[in-house]
Design a protein around this motif. Sequence first.
Motif, mmCIF file in Angstrom:
data_model
loop_
_atom_site.group_PDB
_atom_site.id
_atom_site.type_symbol
_atom_site.label_atom_id
_atom_site.label_comp_id
_atom_site.label_asym_id
_atom_site.label_seq_id
_atom_site.Cartn_x
_atom_site.Cartn_y
_atom_site.Cartn_z
ATOM 1 N N THR A 3 0.889 -1.286 0.018
ATOM 2 C CA THR A 3 0.011 -0.125 0.053
ATOM 3 C C THR A 3 0.715 1.247 -0.095
ATOM 4 O O THR A 3 2.155 1.133 0.230
ATOM 5 N N GLN A 21 -4.050 0.644 -2.237
ATOM 6 C CA GLN A 21 -3.404 -0.250 -2.907
ATOM 7 C C GLN A 21 -3.080 0.222 -4.400
ATOM 8 O O GLN A 21 -2.028 -0.065 -5.051
ATOM 9 N N THR A 53 -8.476 1.607 -5.028
ATOM 10 C CA THR A 53 -8.508 0.605 -4.274
ATOM 11 C C THR A 53 -7.987 0.759 -2.971
ATOM 12 O O THR A 53 -6.747 1.008 -2.877
ATOM 13 N N ASP A 54 -8.634 0.567 -1.878
ATOM 14 C CA ASP A 54 -8.057 1.064 -0.595
ATOM 15 C C ASP A 54 -7.383 -0.019 -0.043
ATOM 16 O O ASP A 54 -7.045 -1.150 -0.611
ATOM 17 N N GLY A 55 -6.798 0.235 1.370
ATOM 18 C CA GLY A 55 -5.590 -0.843 1.607
ATOM 19 C C GLY A 55 -6.518 -2.091 2.185
ATOM 20 O O GLY A 55 -5.658 -3.009 2.188
ATOM 21 N N ASP A 56 -7.649 -2.094 2.193
ATOM 22 C CA ASP A 56 -8.120 -3.647 2.117
ATOM 23 C C ASP A 56 -8.625 -4.354 1.027
ATOM 24 O O ASP A 56 -9.169 -5.275 1.216
ATOM 25 N N ASN A 58 -10.704 -2.942 -1.150
ATOM 26 C CA ASN A 58 -12.034 -2.476 -1.719
ATOM 27 C C ASN A 58 -12.033 -1.366 -2.765
ATOM 28 O O ASN A 58 -11.388 -0.509 -2.520
#
Length: 90
Positions: A3, A21, A53-56, A58
């Motif tokens: 990330t 990400q 796209t977030d760190g999880d 999504n």
Amino acid sequence: MSTFHLQIVTPGGLFFDGQAQKLIARTIEGDVGILSGHSDYVTALAGGNASVTDGDGNMRQAMCGGGILSVKKGITRIVADNFEWDSNGH
């Protein structure tokens, strides 16, 4: 996936500040993708679609109304005229 720190700023203030990400945004020269470890970079944004796209992991779609995209020392920053998540909240 690795990330990076992403900040999105609009005239209304800090819109997003967290880990991501991947970022895909439309620049005046075409679409660009940013991943962790991207070299320092600056460009003007064109109005159009963007995705984060977030760190999880999504992914959220958004409309970006132009501005500046910069990557400097591992921090990616969008300073946008406006930035809105799509109507589905994704």
